[in-house]
Design a protein around this motif. Structure first.
Motif, PDB file in Angstrom:
ATOM      1  N   THR A  11      10.039  39.795   6.895  1.00 16.56           N
ATOM      2  CA  THR A  11      11.189  39.546   7.755  1.00 16.56           C
ATOM      3  C   THR A  11      12.167  38.614   7.064  1.00 16.56           C
ATOM      4  OG1 THR A  11       9.821  39.823   9.717  1.00 16.56           O
ATOM      5  CG2 THR A  11      11.924  38.677   9.998  1.00 16.56           C
ATOM      6  N   LEU A  12      13.385  39.099   6.875  1.00 17.47           N
ATOM      7  CA  LEU A  12      14.461  38.304   6.306  1.00 17.47           C
ATOM      8  C   LEU A  12      15.665  38.354   7.241  1.00 17.47           C
ATOM      9  CD1 LEU A  12      14.319  39.383   2.554  1.00 17.47           C
ATOM     10  CD2 LEU A  12      13.437  37.287   3.567  1.00 17.47           C
ATOM     11  N   VAL A  13      16.483  37.335   7.172  1.00 13.82           N
ATOM     12  CA  VAL A  13      17.687  37.230   7.985  1.00 13.82           C
ATOM     13  C   VAL A  13      18.882  37.137   7.046  1.00 13.82           C
ATOM     14  CG1 VAL A  13      18.907  35.765   9.648  1.00 13.82           C
ATOM     15  CG2 VAL A  13      16.422  36.035   9.804  1.00 13.82           C
ATOM     16  N   ALA A  14      19.949  37.831   7.368  1.00 14.76           N
ATOM     17  CA  ALA A  14      21.185  37.764   6.580  1.00 14.76           C
ATOM     18  C   ALA A  14      22.041  36.611   7.089  1.00 14.76           C
ATOM     19  CB  ALA A  14      21.950  39.075   6.682  1.00 14.76           C
ATOM     20  N   LEU A  15      22.592  35.841   6.168  1.00 13.05           N
ATOM     21  CA  LEU A  15      23.524  34.760   6.477  1.00 13.05           C
ATOM     22  C   LEU A  15      24.731  34.885   5.559  1.00 13.05           C
ATOM     23  CD1 LEU A  15      21.047  31.732   6.740  1.00 13.05           C
ATOM     24  CD2 LEU A  15      22.006  33.072   8.617  1.00 13.05           C
ATOM     25  N   TRP A  16      25.828  34.256   5.960  1.00 13.68           N
ATOM     26  CA  TRP A  16      27.015  34.254   5.111  1.00 13.68           C
ATOM     27  C   TRP A  16      27.741  32.927   5.230  1.00 13.68           C
ATOM     28  CZ3 TRP A  16      32.537  35.015   5.843  1.00 13.68           C
ATOM     29  CH2 TRP A  16      32.958  34.797   7.158  1.00 13.68           C
ATOM     30  N   HIS A  17      28.537  32.655   4.221  1.00 12.06           N
ATOM     31  CA  HIS A  17      29.371  31.453   4.171  1.00 12.06           C
ATOM     32  C   HIS A  17      30.764  31.919   3.809  1.00 12.06           C
ATOM     33  CE1 HIS A  17      30.982  27.602   2.906  1.00 12.06           C
ATOM     34  NE2 HIS A  17      29.862  27.008   3.250  1.00 12.06           N
ATOM     35  N   GLU A  18      31.741  31.527   4.596  1.00  7.68           N
ATOM     36  CA  GLU A  18      33.114  31.956   4.337  1.00  7.68           C
ATOM     37  C   GLU A  18      33.609  31.429   2.997  1.00  7.68           C
ATOM     38  OE1 GLU A  18      37.305  32.313   6.775  1.00  7.68           O
ATOM     39  OE2 GLU A  18      35.805  30.887   7.432  1.00  7.68           O
ATOM     40  N   ASN A  19      33.167  30.243   2.638  1.00 12.70           N
ATOM     41  CA  ASN A  19      33.441  29.624   1.345  1.00 12.70           C
ATOM     42  C   ASN A  19      34.917  29.510   0.995  1.00 12.70           C
ATOM     43  OD1 ASN A  19      32.550  28.271  -0.943  1.00 12.70           O
ATOM     44  ND2 ASN A  19      32.608  30.102  -2.180  1.00 12.70           N
ATOM     45  N   LYS A  20      35.614  28.805   1.846  1.00 10.61           N
ATOM     46  CA  LYS A  20      36.985  28.422   1.524  1.00 10.61           C
ATOM     47  C   LYS A  20      36.881  27.027   0.934  1.00 10.61           C
ATOM     48  CE  LYS A  20      39.338  31.115   5.009  1.00 10.61           C
ATOM     49  NZ  LYS A  20      40.253  31.099   6.149  1.00 10.61           N
TER      50      LYS A  20
ATOM     51  N   ARG B  83      27.031  23.426  -5.718  1.00 13.78           N
ATOM     52  CA  ARG B  83      27.675  23.666  -7.011  1.00 13.78           C
ATOM     53  C   ARG B  83      28.014  25.141  -7.185  1.00 13.78           C
ATOM     54  NH1 ARG B  83      27.921  20.491 -11.640  1.00 13.78           N
ATOM     55  NH2 ARG B  83      28.025  18.885 -10.032  1.00 13.78           N
ATOM     56  N   ALA B  84      27.110  26.021  -6.803  1.00 15.12           N
ATOM     57  CA  ALA B  84      27.365  27.456  -6.927  1.00 15.12           C
ATOM     58  C   ALA B  84      28.514  27.893  -6.023  1.00 15.12           C
ATOM     59  CB  ALA B  84      26.096  28.244  -6.606  1.00 15.12           C
ATOM     60  N   LEU B  85      28.578  27.360  -4.807  1.00 17.21           N
ATOM     61  CA  LEU B  85      29.684  27.701  -3.905  1.00 17.21           C
ATOM     62  C   LEU B  85      31.007  27.184  -4.458  1.00 17.21           C
ATOM     63  CD1 LEU B  85      28.179  27.010  -0.359  1.00 17.21           C
ATOM     64  CD2 LEU B  85      28.684  29.234  -1.381  1.00 17.21           C
ATOM     65  N   ALA B  86      31.003  25.998  -5.031  1.00 13.50           N
ATOM     66  CA  ALA B  86      32.229  25.404  -5.557  1.00 13.50           C
ATOM     67  C   ALA B  86      32.780  26.176  -6.753  1.00 13.50           C
ATOM     68  CB  ALA B  86      31.973  23.950  -5.945  1.00 13.50           C
ATOM     69  N   ALA B  87      31.937  26.940  -7.412  1.00 12.05           N
ATOM     70  CA  ALA B  87      32.358  27.661  -8.607  1.00 12.05           C
ATOM     71  C   ALA B  87      33.181  28.904  -8.297  1.00 12.05           C
ATOM     72  CB  ALA B  87      31.134  28.051  -9.437  1.00 12.05           C
ATOM     73  N   GLY B  88      33.280  29.274  -7.045  1.00 16.11           N
ATOM     74  CA  GLY B  88      34.054  30.460  -6.686  1.00 16.11           C
ATOM     75  C   GLY B  88      34.534  30.364  -5.256  1.00 16.11           C
TER      76      GLY B  88
ATOM     77  N   CYS C 168      34.912  23.425   2.361  1.00 17.23           N
ATOM     78  CA  CYS C 168      33.507  23.455   1.991  1.00 17.23           C
ATOM     79  C   CYS C 168      32.887  22.072   2.185  1.00 17.23           C
ATOM     80  CB  CYS C 168      33.378  23.900   0.535  1.00 17.23           C
ATOM     81  SG  CYS C 168      31.674  24.112   0.037  1.00 17.23           S
ATOM     82  N   PRO C 169      31.902  21.944   3.099  1.00 19.74           N
ATOM     83  CA  PRO C 169      31.359  20.638   3.457  1.00 19.74           C
ATOM     84  C   PRO C 169      30.236  20.143   2.548  1.00 19.74           C
ATOM     85  CG  PRO C 169      30.329  22.306   4.776  1.00 19.74           C
ATOM     86  CD  PRO C 169      31.352  23.005   3.911  1.00 19.74           C
ATOM     87  N   LEU C 170      29.984  20.808   1.432  1.00 21.67           N
ATOM     88  CA  LEU C 170      28.828  20.467   0.627  1.00 21.67           C
ATOM     89  C   LEU C 170      29.120  19.388  -0.408  1.00 21.67           C
ATOM     90  CD1 LEU C 170      27.607  24.089   0.055  1.00 21.67           C
ATOM     91  CD2 LEU C 170      26.749  22.449   1.699  1.00 21.67           C
ATOM     92  N   PRO C 171      28.137  18.545  -0.692  1.00 24.25           N
ATOM     93  CA  PRO C 171      28.312  17.528  -1.741  1.00 24.25           C
ATOM     94  C   PRO C 171      28.277  18.162  -3.120  1.00 24.25           C
ATOM     95  CG  PRO C 171      26.084  17.491  -0.903  1.00 24.25           C
ATOM     96  CD  PRO C 171      26.846  18.497  -0.065  1.00 24.25           C
ATOM     97  N   PHE C 172      29.026  17.596  -4.028  1.00 21.30           N
ATOM     98  CA  PHE C 172      29.041  18.135  -5.386  1.00 21.30           C
ATOM     99  C   PHE C 172      28.581  17.050  -6.291  1.00 21.30           C
ATOM    100  CE2 PHE C 172      32.500  20.267  -3.047  1.00 21.30           C
ATOM    101  CZ  PHE C 172      31.866  21.454  -2.902  1.00 21.30           C
TER     102      PHE C 172
END
Length: 145
Positions: free
Chosen positions: A128-137, A80-85, A141-145
């Protein structure tokens, strides 16, 4: 299983997310100016924040109440957060969560924006943390809403 409503918190309700974080003994806090998302039924069961940065957005503070885990709330809330932008979304996570985020379309970046690189270096002094990113086009976007 209860039905959860996903919504963006109005600015005046942001203290509720901070209260949720404190109730679960988390050090997370709502960043100034962040957009907050929650999953709730009678109370908040999960939350996250998305703050604007020069290079896109930074997702932080994803937390699901322990008694509500393994029900897909985190997946739905991130979706939902990705879909908002639109545009790149960055996050830092513990190494054990990399696979979770990869299933949501996140990957390790080739480079990290300078503002986040300095922050990650500072955070990694204590854990220890790892950086990740999502292009978010939105179109892919393959996520369920």
């Amino acid at each position: 299983m209860p039905e959860f409503h996903l919504r963006q918190l109005p600015v005046e309700c942001r203290p509720l997310l901070n209260k949720f974080y404190r109730a679960h003994r988390s050090h997370m806090r709502v960043p100034a100016g962040a957009c907050c998302w929650v999953a709730e039924n009678t109370e908040i069961a999960a939350g996250l924040c998305v703050a604007r940065i020069a290079e896109g957005r930074w997702l932080t503070g994803l937390l699901v109440a322990p008694n509500q885990r393994n029900q897909g709330l985190a997946t739905r809330l991130v979706g939902r957060a990705l879909a908002a932008g639109e545009g790149a979304v960055w996050l830092f996570c513990e190494p054990k969560l990399i696979l979770f985020y990869q299933r949501l379309g996140f990957s390790e970046p080739a480079t990290l924006p300078e503002s986040l690189a300095a922050r990650l270096q500072r955070y990694n002094r204590n854990k220890t943390l790892v950086a990740l990113w999502h292009e978010n086009k939105r179109a892919v976007c393959p996520l369920p809403f």
